[in-house]
Write an enzyme that holds these catalytic residues in place. Structure first.
Site, PDB file in Angstrom:
ATOM      1  N   ASP A   1      23.342  -1.258  42.240  1.00  0.00           N
ATOM      2  CA  ASP A   1      24.201  -2.194  42.979  1.00  0.00           C
ATOM      3  C   ASP A   1      25.376  -2.575  42.073  1.00  0.00           C
ATOM      4  O   ASP A   1      25.208  -2.823  40.875  1.00  0.00           O
ATOM      5  CB  ASP A   1      23.412  -3.445  43.385  1.00  0.00           C
ATOM      6  CG  ASP A   1      24.143  -4.266  44.445  1.00  0.00           C
ATOM      7  OD1 ASP A   1      23.652  -4.316  45.584  1.00  0.00           O
ATOM      8  OD2 ASP A   1      25.194  -4.857  44.113  1.00  0.00           O
TER       9      ASP A   1
ATOM     10  N   ASN B   1      18.353  -6.727  54.012  1.00  0.00           N
ATOM     11  CA  ASN B   1      19.044  -7.697  54.855  1.00  0.00           C
ATOM     12  C   ASN B   1      19.464  -7.006  56.144  1.00  0.00           C
ATOM     13  O   ASN B   1      20.058  -5.924  56.115  1.00  0.00           O
ATOM     14  CB  ASN B   1      20.266  -8.246  54.118  1.00  0.00           C
ATOM     15  CG  ASN B   1      19.869  -9.039  52.896  1.00  0.00           C
ATOM     16  OD1 ASN B   1      18.978  -9.874  52.956  1.00  0.00           O
ATOM     17  ND2 ASN B   1      20.517  -8.767  51.771  1.00  0.00           N
TER      18      ASN B   1
ATOM     19  N   GLU C   1      25.932  -7.181  54.613  1.00  0.00           N
ATOM     20  CA  GLU C   1      27.376  -6.987  54.491  1.00  0.00           C
ATOM     21  C   GLU C   1      27.808  -5.553  54.760  1.00  0.00           C
ATOM     22  O   GLU C   1      28.919  -5.329  55.234  1.00  0.00           O
ATOM     23  CB  GLU C   1      27.845  -7.397  53.084  1.00  0.00           C
ATOM     24  CG  GLU C   1      27.815  -8.899  52.872  1.00  0.00           C
ATOM     25  CD  GLU C   1      28.003  -9.284  51.412  1.00  0.00           C
ATOM     26  OE1 GLU C   1      28.278  -8.401  50.584  1.00  0.00           O
ATOM     27  OE2 GLU C   1      27.865 -10.479  51.125  1.00  0.00           O
ATOM     28  N   VAL C   2      26.969  -4.609  54.390  1.00  0.00           N
ATOM     29  CA  VAL C   2      27.353  -3.197  54.550  1.00  0.00           C
ATOM     30  C   VAL C   2      26.585  -2.612  55.744  1.00  0.00           C
ATOM     31  O   VAL C   2      25.351  -2.650  55.762  1.00  0.00           O
ATOM     32  CB  VAL C   2      27.046  -2.392  53.269  1.00  0.00           C
ATOM     33  CG1 VAL C   2      27.410  -0.928  53.468  1.00  0.00           C
ATOM     34  CG2 VAL C   2      27.808  -2.972  52.077  1.00  0.00           C
TER      35      VAL C   2
ATOM     36  N   HIS D   1      20.196  -0.110  54.158  1.00  0.00           N
ATOM     37  CA  HIS D   1      19.909   0.012  52.730  1.00  0.00           C
ATOM     38  C   HIS D   1      18.785  -0.938  52.343  1.00  0.00           C
ATOM     39  O   HIS D   1      18.591  -1.979  52.960  1.00  0.00           O
ATOM     40  CB  HIS D   1      21.147  -0.276  51.879  1.00  0.00           C
ATOM     41  CG  HIS D   1      21.821  -1.578  52.205  1.00  0.00           C
ATOM     42  ND1 HIS D   1      22.655  -1.726  53.287  1.00  0.00           N
ATOM     43  CD2 HIS D   1      21.792  -2.786  51.590  1.00  0.00           C
ATOM     44  CE1 HIS D   1      23.110  -2.962  53.327  1.00  0.00           C
ATOM     45  NE2 HIS D   1      22.591  -3.643  52.311  1.00  0.00           N
TER      46      HIS D   1
ATOM     47  N   HIS E   1      17.330  -2.978  48.960  1.00  0.00           N
ATOM     48  CA  HIS E   1      17.559  -3.416  47.588  1.00  0.00           C
ATOM     49  C   HIS E   1      16.236  -3.333  46.840  1.00  0.00           C
ATOM     50  O   HIS E   1      15.220  -3.855  47.313  1.00  0.00           O
ATOM     51  CB  HIS E   1      18.001  -4.887  47.545  1.00  0.00           C
ATOM     52  CG  HIS E   1      19.286  -5.185  48.240  1.00  0.00           C
ATOM     53  ND1 HIS E   1      20.464  -5.421  47.565  1.00  0.00           N
ATOM     54  CD2 HIS E   1      19.592  -5.320  49.560  1.00  0.00           C
ATOM     55  CE1 HIS E   1      21.433  -5.695  48.437  1.00  0.00           C
ATOM     56  NE2 HIS E   1      20.928  -5.649  49.652  1.00  0.00           N
TER      57      HIS E   1
HETATM   58  P1  5GP Z   1      23.851  -6.473  51.823  1.00  0.00           P
HETATM   59  O1  5GP Z   1      24.514  -7.798  51.636  1.00  0.00           O
HETATM   60  O2  5GP Z   1      24.507  -5.687  52.920  1.00  0.00           O
HETATM   61  O3  5GP Z   1      22.359  -6.559  51.931  1.00  0.00           O
HETATM   62  O4  5GP Z   1      24.061  -5.701  50.461  1.00  0.00           O
HETATM   63  C1  5GP Z   1      25.178  -4.922  50.185  1.00  0.00           C
HETATM   64  C2  5GP Z   1      25.159  -4.656  48.698  1.00  0.00           C
HETATM   65  O5  5GP Z   1      26.053  -3.595  48.441  1.00  0.00           O
HETATM   66  C3  5GP Z   1      25.604  -5.839  47.846  1.00  0.00           C
HETATM   67  O6  5GP Z   1      24.549  -6.233  46.985  1.00  0.00           O
HETATM   68  C4  5GP Z   1      26.827  -5.304  47.092  1.00  0.00           C
HETATM   69  O7  5GP Z   1      26.883  -5.749  45.754  1.00  0.00           O
HETATM   70  C5  5GP Z   1      26.640  -3.796  47.193  1.00  0.00           C
HETATM   71  N1  5GP Z   1      27.878  -3.036  47.199  1.00  0.00           N
HETATM   72  C6  5GP Z   1      28.979  -3.272  47.976  1.00  0.00           C
HETATM   73  N2  5GP Z   1      29.934  -2.358  47.719  1.00  0.00           N
HETATM   74  C7  5GP Z   1      29.424  -1.530  46.778  1.00  0.00           C
HETATM   75  C8  5GP Z   1      29.965  -0.373  46.115  1.00  0.00           C
HETATM   76  O8  5GP Z   1      31.084   0.064  46.334  1.00  0.00           O
HETATM   77  N3  5GP Z   1      29.157   0.223  45.188  1.00  0.00           N
HETATM   78  C9  5GP Z   1      27.894  -0.247  44.918  1.00  0.00           C
HETATM   79  N4  5GP Z   1      27.191   0.422  43.984  1.00  0.00           N
HETATM   80  N5  5GP Z   1      27.367  -1.325  45.531  1.00  0.00           N
HETATM   81  C10 5GP Z   1      28.133  -1.952  46.449  1.00  0.00           C
END
Ligand code: 5GP
Length: 129
Positions: A39, A97, A105-106, A110, A112
């Site tokens: 991450d 999430n 967010e993405v 995924h 973690h």
């Molecule tokens: P979410 O909030 O969707 O569960 O987690 C998205 C995760 O993606 C976040 O922890 C964020 O730090 C990670 N992330 C976002 N953009 C990038 C990226 O360009 N590269 C990497 N390695 N992680 C990313």
């Protein structure tokens, strides 16, 4: 911005770009079903993201629409990654999430993987007080 689960898969999302190698990451594990990389903003000593190779918005989408082979392959990839990282003895935490209330967010499914230290219960949920 939180993911809207009613929207279709957006191939412009950052993890789709990583899968297409348009953004480079340190690959920690890869097979036909999954890719794992650190991450960019780690919340634990070890913080790895595992993503399926298929185009799924969320955990809900993956569970509903992925094939049995994809689901099994993804679960096995996480276990292989954990073993490869030497985490089987001390353990690790998996979080996915899903949607706005969880702070996703993405918009590419995924998981973690958090490890390498005694994890706080706060890390069960992002932004918990
Ligand atoms: P979410 O909030 O969707 O569960 O987690 C998205 C995760 O993606 C976040 O922890 C964020 O730090 C990670 N992330 C976002 N953009 C990038 C990226 O360009 N590269 C990497 N390695 N992680 C990313």
């Amino acid at each position: 911005m939180a993911v809207d689960l009613s929207l279709p898969y957006d191939p412009g999302n950052v993890f789709a770009k990583i899968l297409r190698r348009e953004i480079s990451v340190q690959i920690l594990y890869e097979d036909e079903y999954a890719l794992a990389f650190p991450d960019i903003s780690p919340q634990a000593t070890i913080h790895v993201l595992i993503i399926p190779k298929g185009a799924y918005v969320s955990s809900a989408d993956f569970g509903a629409s992925a094939s049995n082979d994809e689901i099994a392959g993804f679960a096995r990839a996480i276990s292989k990654l954990a073993e490869q990282l030497g985490l089987i003895r001390n353990g690790y935490r998996l979080i996915s999430n899903t949607g706005p209330d969880a702070g996703q967010e993405v918009p590419h499914y995924h998981v973690h993987l958090l490890a390498g230290e005694k994890l706080s219960a706060k890390l069960i949920k992002k932004n918990a007080e």
